[in-house]
Design a protein around this motif. Structure first.
Motif, PDB file in Angstrom:
ATOM      1  N   HIS A  68     -69.972   6.734  35.857  1.00 49.80           N
ATOM      2  CA  HIS A  68     -70.197   7.522  37.119  1.00 49.80           C
ATOM      3  C   HIS A  68     -68.857   7.893  37.712  1.00 49.80           C
ATOM      4  O   HIS A  68     -68.816   8.959  38.439  1.00 49.80           O
ATOM      5  CB  HIS A  68     -71.492   7.135  37.995  1.00 49.80           C
ATOM      6  CG  HIS A  68     -71.810   7.820  39.030  1.00 49.80           C
ATOM      7  ND1 HIS A  68     -71.903   7.439  40.463  1.00 49.80           N
ATOM      8  CD2 HIS A  68     -72.013   9.069  39.315  1.00 49.80           C
ATOM      9  CE1 HIS A  68     -72.168   8.198  41.096  1.00 49.80           C
ATOM     10  NE2 HIS A  68     -72.456   9.318  40.420  1.00 49.80           N
ATOM     11  N   LYS A 124     -66.955  18.824  49.174  1.00 50.46           N
ATOM     12  CA  LYS A 124     -67.963  18.721  50.302  1.00 50.46           C
ATOM     13  C   LYS A 124     -69.292  19.441  49.638  1.00 50.46           C
ATOM     14  O   LYS A 124     -70.373  18.600  49.544  1.00 50.46           O
ATOM     15  CB  LYS A 124     -67.738  19.078  51.641  1.00 50.46           C
ATOM     16  CG  LYS A 124     -68.933  18.649  52.260  1.00 50.46           C
ATOM     17  CD  LYS A 124     -68.613  19.137  53.888  1.00 50.46           C
ATOM     18  CE  LYS A 124     -69.934  19.063  54.624  1.00 50.46           C
ATOM     19  NZ  LYS A 124     -69.628  19.399  56.121  1.00 50.46           N
ATOM     20  N   ARG A 125     -68.793  20.461  48.952  1.00 53.04           N
ATOM     21  CA  ARG A 125     -70.136  21.253  48.384  1.00 53.04           C
ATOM     22  C   ARG A 125     -70.522  20.897  47.115  1.00 53.04           C
ATOM     23  O   ARG A 125     -71.771  20.956  46.814  1.00 53.04           O
ATOM     24  CB  ARG A 125     -69.733  22.874  48.501  1.00 53.04           C
ATOM     25  CG  ARG A 125     -70.808  23.704  48.034  1.00 53.04           C
ATOM     26  CD  ARG A 125     -70.396  25.157  48.382  1.00 53.04           C
ATOM     27  NE  ARG A 125     -71.585  25.784  48.134  1.00 53.04           N
ATOM     28  CZ  ARG A 125     -71.869  27.086  48.130  1.00 53.04           C
ATOM     29  NH1 ARG A 125     -70.779  27.866  48.773  1.00 53.04           N
ATOM     30  NH2 ARG A 125     -72.953  27.915  47.788  1.00 53.04           N
ATOM     31  N   ARG A 129     -71.710  16.289  47.059  1.00 59.95           N
ATOM     32  CA  ARG A 129     -72.894  16.689  47.965  1.00 59.95           C
ATOM     33  C   ARG A 129     -74.022  15.754  47.487  1.00 59.95           C
ATOM     34  O   ARG A 129     -74.785  15.309  48.171  1.00 59.95           O
ATOM     35  CB  ARG A 129     -73.278  18.214  47.441  1.00 59.95           C
ATOM     36  CG  ARG A 129     -74.397  18.594  47.968  1.00 59.95           C
ATOM     37  CD  ARG A 129     -74.640  20.096  47.770  1.00 59.95           C
ATOM     38  NE  ARG A 129     -74.806  19.967  46.203  1.00 59.95           N
ATOM     39  CZ  ARG A 129     -75.405  21.122  45.638  1.00 59.95           C
ATOM     40  NH1 ARG A 129     -75.684  22.380  46.364  1.00 59.95           N
ATOM     41  NH2 ARG A 129     -75.718  21.164  44.535  1.00 59.95           N
ATOM     42  N   ASN A 130     -74.124  15.409  46.186  1.00 58.41           N
ATOM     43  CA  ASN A 130     -75.324  14.534  45.546  1.00 58.41           C
ATOM     44  C   ASN A 130     -75.041  13.220  45.336  1.00 58.41           C
ATOM     45  O   ASN A 130     -75.431  12.477  44.592  1.00 58.41           O
ATOM     46  CB  ASN A 130     -76.286  15.406  44.468  1.00 58.41           C
ATOM     47  CG  ASN A 130     -76.630  16.643  45.186  1.00 58.41           C
ATOM     48  OD1 ASN A 130     -77.213  16.651  46.185  1.00 58.41           O
ATOM     49  ND2 ASN A 130     -76.737  17.715  44.377  1.00 58.41           N
ATOM     50  N   GLN A 131     -73.927  12.727  45.968  1.00 57.13           N
ATOM     51  CA  GLN A 131     -73.368  11.417  45.656  1.00 57.13           C
ATOM     52  C   GLN A 131     -73.483  10.339  46.493  1.00 57.13           C
ATOM     53  O   GLN A 131     -72.781   9.281  46.427  1.00 57.13           O
ATOM     54  CB  GLN A 131     -71.999  11.469  45.077  1.00 57.13           C
ATOM     55  CG  GLN A 131     -71.528  12.708  44.014  1.00 57.13           C
ATOM     56  CD  GLN A 131     -72.173  12.434  42.830  1.00 57.13           C
ATOM     57  OE1 GLN A 131     -72.481  11.336  42.269  1.00 57.13           O
ATOM     58  NE2 GLN A 131     -72.387  13.552  41.825  1.00 57.13           N
ATOM     59  N   GLY A 132     -74.394  10.631  47.586  1.00 57.34           N
ATOM     60  CA  GLY A 132     -74.616   9.466  48.588  1.00 57.34           C
ATOM     61  C   GLY A 132     -73.686   9.445  49.516  1.00 57.34           C
ATOM     62  O   GLY A 132     -73.499   8.735  50.391  1.00 57.34           O
TER      63      GLY A 132
END
Length: 134
Positions: A68, A124-125, A129-132
């Motif tokens: 990951h 950031k975008r 963004r969806n990584q915690g």
């Protein structure tokens, strides 16, 4: 405001790592393609330092696994391609215009500053963004 100050400090650390690595390469090797080699190595060093600092202190990212982390790093690198071109454009532009290592480094610092501001928004975008993180 605290985030902006922290980001600026970390960007300065990564910039110092990048320019420092470049200078070290130039001091050790002065042969064919020395400037190109120094910029490539400095870019790699700066990239790794910036990733480690950003993921921990800016985006509070914790990878679920090494795989990951590698995937997120690959996306981080992908987002950095355009910003690297900005950085290189300034550094090589100053090298061409002024012909001294000091001015080349100044161009690199300016390019990195512009690139890092842009990179924060991309990361950031798209990267964290969806990584915690934020």
């Amino acid at each position: 405001m605290k985030l902006a100050i922290t980001y600026a400090i970390l960007a300065l650390i990564a910039t110092a790592a990048n320019i420092g690595a470049q200078d070290l390469v130039i001091r050790v090797y002065s042969g064919m393609f020395d400037v190109l080699l120094s910029v490539a190595i400095g870019t790699g060093v700066g990239l790794v330092v910036k990733y480690v600092l950003d993921k921990r202190y800016i985006f509070k990212f914790r990878a679920r696994s090494a795989v990951h982390d590698g995937q997120v790093f690959a996306l981080y690198v992908l987002m950095g391609i355009a910003t690297t071109l900005i950085f290189w454009g300034f550094e090589f532009g100053f090298h061409y215009l002024f012909g001294t290592k000091e001015m080349r480094y100044l161009g690199g610092v300016i390019g990195l500053a512009i690139g890092y501001v842009t990179k924060y928004h991309l990361d950031k975008r798209f990267v964290f963004r969806n990584q915690g993180g934020v």
